[in-house]
Motif scaffolding. Sequence first.
Motif, PDB file in Angstrom:
ATOM      1  N   PHE A  34      47.161  19.003  27.358  1.00 56.24           N
ATOM      2  CA  PHE A  34      47.386  18.680  28.839  1.00 56.24           C
ATOM      3  C   PHE A  34      46.241  18.421  29.489  1.00 56.24           C
ATOM      4  CE2 PHE A  34      47.832  20.374  33.042  1.00 56.24           C
ATOM      5  CZ  PHE A  34      49.007  19.541  33.600  1.00 56.24           C
ATOM      6  N   MET A  35      45.421  19.026  29.743  1.00 59.30           N
ATOM      7  CA  MET A  35      43.945  19.088  29.750  1.00 59.30           C
ATOM      8  C   MET A  35      43.357  17.530  29.972  1.00 59.30           C
ATOM      9  SD  MET A  35      43.211  21.953  31.272  1.00 59.30           S
ATOM     10  CE  MET A  35      41.664  21.915  32.560  1.00 59.30           C
ATOM     11  N   LEU A  36      42.881  16.635  29.166  1.00 56.62           N
ATOM     12  CA  LEU A  36      43.038  15.288  28.357  1.00 56.62           C
ATOM     13  C   LEU A  36      43.845  14.001  29.153  1.00 56.62           C
ATOM     14  CD1 LEU A  36      42.499  17.208  25.543  1.00 56.62           C
ATOM     15  CD2 LEU A  36      41.965  14.520  25.161  1.00 56.62           C
ATOM     16  N   GLY A  37      44.611  14.670  30.018  1.00 56.19           N
ATOM     17  CA  GLY A  37      45.354  13.351  31.061  1.00 56.19           C
ATOM     18  C   GLY A  37      45.141  12.664  31.717  1.00 56.19           C
ATOM     19  N   ASP A  38      44.144  12.855  32.352  1.00 57.97           N
ATOM     20  CA  ASP A  38      43.340  12.241  33.712  1.00 57.97           C
ATOM     21  C   ASP A  38      42.789  10.758  32.824  1.00 57.97           C
ATOM     22  OD1 ASP A  38      44.408  13.003  35.231  1.00 57.97           O
ATOM     23  OD2 ASP A  38      43.084  14.020  36.707  1.00 57.97           O
ATOM     24  N   ALA A  39      41.520  11.750  31.726  1.00 62.30           N
ATOM     25  CA  ALA A  39      40.558  11.072  31.174  1.00 62.30           C
ATOM     26  C   ALA A  39      41.194   9.529  30.039  1.00 62.30           C
ATOM     27  CB  ALA A  39      40.180  11.578  29.683  1.00 62.30           C
ATOM     28  N   THR A  40      42.560  10.232  29.322  1.00 64.26           N
ATOM     29  CA  THR A  40      43.218   9.035  28.955  1.00 64.26           C
ATOM     30  C   THR A  40      44.213   8.479  29.621  1.00 64.26           C
ATOM     31  OG1 THR A  40      44.105  10.735  27.381  1.00 64.26           O
ATOM     32  CG2 THR A  40      45.711   9.158  26.878  1.00 64.26           C
ATOM     33  N   VAL A  41      44.540   8.319  30.613  1.00 64.56           N
ATOM     34  CA  VAL A  41      45.221   6.968  32.042  1.00 64.56           C
ATOM     35  C   VAL A  41      44.183   6.520  32.776  1.00 64.56           C
ATOM     36  CG1 VAL A  41      45.878   7.104  34.077  1.00 64.56           C
ATOM     37  CG2 VAL A  41      46.483   8.699  32.728  1.00 64.56           C
ATOM     38  N   ALA A  42      42.960   6.951  32.602  1.00 64.33           N
ATOM     39  CA  ALA A  42      41.634   6.519  33.085  1.00 64.33           C
ATOM     40  C   ALA A  42      40.995   4.658  31.625  1.00 64.33           C
ATOM     41  CB  ALA A  42      40.492   6.299  33.335  1.00 64.33           C
ATOM     42  N   ALA A  43      41.143   5.996  30.155  1.00 66.35           N
ATOM     43  CA  ALA A  43      40.891   4.735  28.891  1.00 66.35           C
ATOM     44  C   ALA A  43      42.005   3.892  29.273  1.00 66.35           C
ATOM     45  CB  ALA A  43      40.388   5.713  27.867  1.00 66.35           C
ATOM     46  N   PHE A  86      47.868   4.310  23.600  1.00 66.42           N
ATOM     47  CA  PHE A  86      47.819   5.013  23.238  1.00 66.42           C
ATOM     48  C   PHE A  86      49.085   6.523  23.600  1.00 66.42           C
ATOM     49  CE2 PHE A  86      44.381   3.449  25.798  1.00 66.42           C
ATOM     50  CZ  PHE A  86      43.026   4.078  25.595  1.00 66.42           C
ATOM     51  N   ALA A  87      49.039   8.181  22.854  1.00 67.50           N
ATOM     52  CA  ALA A  87      49.892   8.470  22.926  1.00 67.50           C
ATOM     53  C   ALA A  87      49.215   9.684  23.325  1.00 67.50           C
ATOM     54  CB  ALA A  87      50.558   8.485  21.756  1.00 67.50           C
ATOM     55  N   ILE A  88      50.099  10.896  23.961  1.00 69.71           N
ATOM     56  CA  ILE A  88      49.063  11.812  24.390  1.00 69.71           C
ATOM     57  C   ILE A  88      50.264  13.375  24.047  1.00 69.71           C
ATOM     58  CG2 ILE A  88      49.711  10.901  27.085  1.00 69.71           C
ATOM     59  CD1 ILE A  88      47.277  13.371  27.698  1.00 69.71           C
ATOM     60  N   VAL A  89      49.834  14.574  23.644  1.00 75.58           N
ATOM     61  CA  VAL A  89      50.627  15.543  23.023  1.00 75.58           C
ATOM     62  C   VAL A  89      50.159  16.119  24.225  1.00 75.58           C
ATOM     63  CG1 VAL A  89      51.142  17.327  21.997  1.00 75.58           C
ATOM     64  CG2 VAL A  89      49.783  15.061  20.683  1.00 75.58           C
ATOM     65  N   LYS A  95      33.858  10.555  26.986  1.00 76.19           N
ATOM     66  CA  LYS A  95      33.554  10.292  26.054  1.00 76.19           C
ATOM     67  C   LYS A  95      33.643  10.134  24.245  1.00 76.19           C
ATOM     68  CE  LYS A  95      30.474  13.670  24.302  1.00 76.19           C
ATOM     69  NZ  LYS A  95      29.385  14.670  24.367  1.00 76.19           N
ATOM     70  N   ASN A  96      34.679  10.993  24.550  1.00 75.39           N
ATOM     71  CA  ASN A  96      35.007  10.876  22.923  1.00 75.39           C
ATOM     72  C   ASN A  96      36.089   9.628  23.307  1.00 75.39           C
ATOM     73  OD1 ASN A  96      33.116  12.661  21.567  1.00 75.39           O
ATOM     74  ND2 ASN A  96      35.169  14.841  22.414  1.00 75.39           N
ATOM     75  N   ILE A  97      36.970   9.795  24.340  1.00 75.03           N
ATOM     76  CA  ILE A  97      37.653   9.216  24.405  1.00 75.03           C
ATOM     77  C   ILE A  97      37.372   7.272  24.336  1.00 75.03           C
ATOM     78  CG2 ILE A  97      39.695   7.694  25.103  1.00 75.03           C
ATOM     79  CD1 ILE A  97      40.227  10.282  26.190  1.00 75.03           C
ATOM     80  N   ASN A  98      36.563   6.904  24.586  1.00 73.48           N
ATOM     81  CA  ASN A  98      35.941   6.363  24.518  1.00 73.48           C
ATOM     82  C   ASN A  98      34.891   5.981  23.269  1.00 73.48           C
ATOM     83  OD1 ASN A  98      36.483   5.198  27.512  1.00 73.48           O
ATOM     84  ND2 ASN A  98      34.917   6.465  28.148  1.00 73.48           N
ATOM     85  N   ALA A  99      34.629   6.738  23.287  1.00 71.38           N
ATOM     86  CA  ALA A  99      34.363   6.349  21.364  1.00 71.38           C
ATOM     87  C   ALA A  99      35.159   5.979  20.331  1.00 71.38           C
ATOM     88  CB  ALA A  99      33.624   7.842  21.092  1.00 71.38           C
ATOM     89  N   MET A 100      35.926   6.775  20.569  1.00 72.51           N
ATOM     90  CA  MET A 100      37.819   5.552  19.698  1.00 72.51           C
ATOM     91  C   MET A 100      37.647   4.696  20.561  1.00 72.51           C
ATOM     92  SD  MET A 100      38.226   8.460  17.762  1.00 72.51           S
ATOM     93  CE  MET A 100      36.132   7.875  16.933  1.00 72.51           C
ATOM     94  N   VAL A 101      37.932   4.320  21.341  1.00 68.98           N
ATOM     95  CA  VAL A 101      37.787   3.083  21.560  1.00 68.98           C
ATOM     96  C   VAL A 101      36.849   1.831  20.785  1.00 68.98           C
ATOM     97  CG1 VAL A 101      37.903   1.495  23.304  1.00 68.98           C
ATOM     98  CG2 VAL A 101      38.993   3.305  23.995  1.00 68.98           C
ATOM     99  N   ALA A 102      35.534   2.517  21.232  1.00 68.77           N
ATOM    100  CA  ALA A 102      34.233   1.618  20.549  1.00 68.77           C
ATOM    101  C   ALA A 102      34.715   1.829  18.973  1.00 68.77           C
ATOM    102  CB  ALA A 102      32.961   1.830  20.749  1.00 68.77           C
ATOM    103  N   ALA A 103      35.596   1.988  18.586  1.00 69.27           N
ATOM    104  CA  ALA A 103      35.214   2.154  17.128  1.00 69.27           C
ATOM    105  C   ALA A 103      36.167   1.527  16.660  1.00 69.27           C
ATOM    106  CB  ALA A 103      35.757   3.998  16.806  1.00 69.27           C
ATOM    107  N   LYS A 104      37.253   1.017  17.462  1.00 67.57           N
ATOM    108  CA  LYS A 104      38.265  -0.002  17.305  1.00 67.57           C
ATOM    109  C   LYS A 104      39.526   0.609  17.226  1.00 67.57           C
ATOM    110  CE  LYS A 104      34.962  -3.330  18.459  1.00 67.57           C
ATOM    111  NZ  LYS A 104      35.116  -3.905  19.639  1.00 67.57           N
ATOM    112  N   CYS A 105      40.048   1.223  16.848  1.00 65.33           N
ATOM    113  CA  CYS A 105      41.187   2.076  17.152  1.00 65.33           C
ATOM    114  C   CYS A 105      42.340   1.022  17.614  1.00 65.33           C
ATOM    115  CB  CYS A 105      41.355   3.721  17.560  1.00 65.33           C
ATOM    116  SG  CYS A 105      40.076   4.500  16.727  1.00 65.33           S
TER     117      CYS A 105
END
Length: 372
Positions: free
Chosen positions: A116-125, A134-137, A98-108
């Motif tokens: 590590f736990m955000l891996g799958d959501a980041t790949v999907a986005a 995108f970059a993921i730590v 939800k938060n990643i998609n909100a950042m997409v909507a914010a035109k980032c």
Amino acid sequence: MKKSLVAPALLSALALSVAGCAKAPDATSAASDAASAATSAAGQAASGDFKACMVSDEGGFDDKSFNQTSHDGLTKAKSELGIQTGEMQSATPNDFAKNINAMVAAKCNIIVTVGFMLGDATVAAAKANPDVQFAIVDWNDAAKTAGLKNLKPLIFNTAEPSFMAGYTAAAMSKTGSVGTLGGMNIPTVTIFMDGFHQGATYYNTQKGKSVKVLGWDPKNPKGGQFVGSFGDVAGGSRIASTLTSQGADVIFPVAGPAGEGALQVAKKSGGKVNAVWVDTDGCVSSASYCSNIMTSVQKAMDVAVFDAIKAAKDGSFSADPYVGNLENDGVKLADFHEFDSKVPAELKGELETIKGDIVSGKIKIESASQPK
């Protein structure tokens, strides 16, 4: 990094030259100056229009650990690159997508996710938004990122400085037992614990000692001590207390905010128990506990995040993973601060030798979780 002073210096020199010669510029030079000014203005507008954003793990940006250090890179980018920024803090794993998609909507233009736990959501986005970078730590899965040109993993071989921390803890222990605990049993946590265990074992081999490592054994990962989350400070305190009751006098908490529980136990011990902090220099991020923090295993996540944002802004972004290690200063063992006078010169010299031996490959780091 300091802002460039080249443009102001050239303008000042031009002004002095014109005043000294008292000669009006010809049409060609005037047109050239106008074009230069327009180019400069366009560059500034481009910087101002560029937006870098960040989504935290559930620890939040004030976790005194990896979220906070990563966020420092975003803050630096805003200050030094003159860009816009946006951010979302996650309270639970349900917030990640939800938060990643909100950042997409914010035109980032670039979105950095932390943990590590955000891996799958980041790949999907990243797959759904190929025009956003995108970059993921702390996450990398080559199978899942295959073909993705807009996702850059920022990963760190923390087993290397953790080896040095384990050696230090074993050398400084007065009880002959040291301990470690994790937030969750995931690779970005156990990589620290692996290195710590191996470093203490190496000390025993080199010195003919038998210092015990409580809380983790790479050969028996199911028997490790884990809080179960990164936000449970009381849980961190409970496990640290168990380890100290078993004799550990140096604790290595790899648990984000939950690790503060271990610092609380150390502080209450009156100097009998001390700690090694993770991700950032604990004497800076948790200064009130500095008298009990022997050293810290640092990850230069702020630098990696800043560099990824700058590359995205400059048009040089690459999906190739960044791997921080001892050789490139992406990870390190922090200063001893208040323990500096307590750490023998001989031990300091041994640590420098160990660092060199790790970099050269003479010492082989064994963690299965380290970046390949």
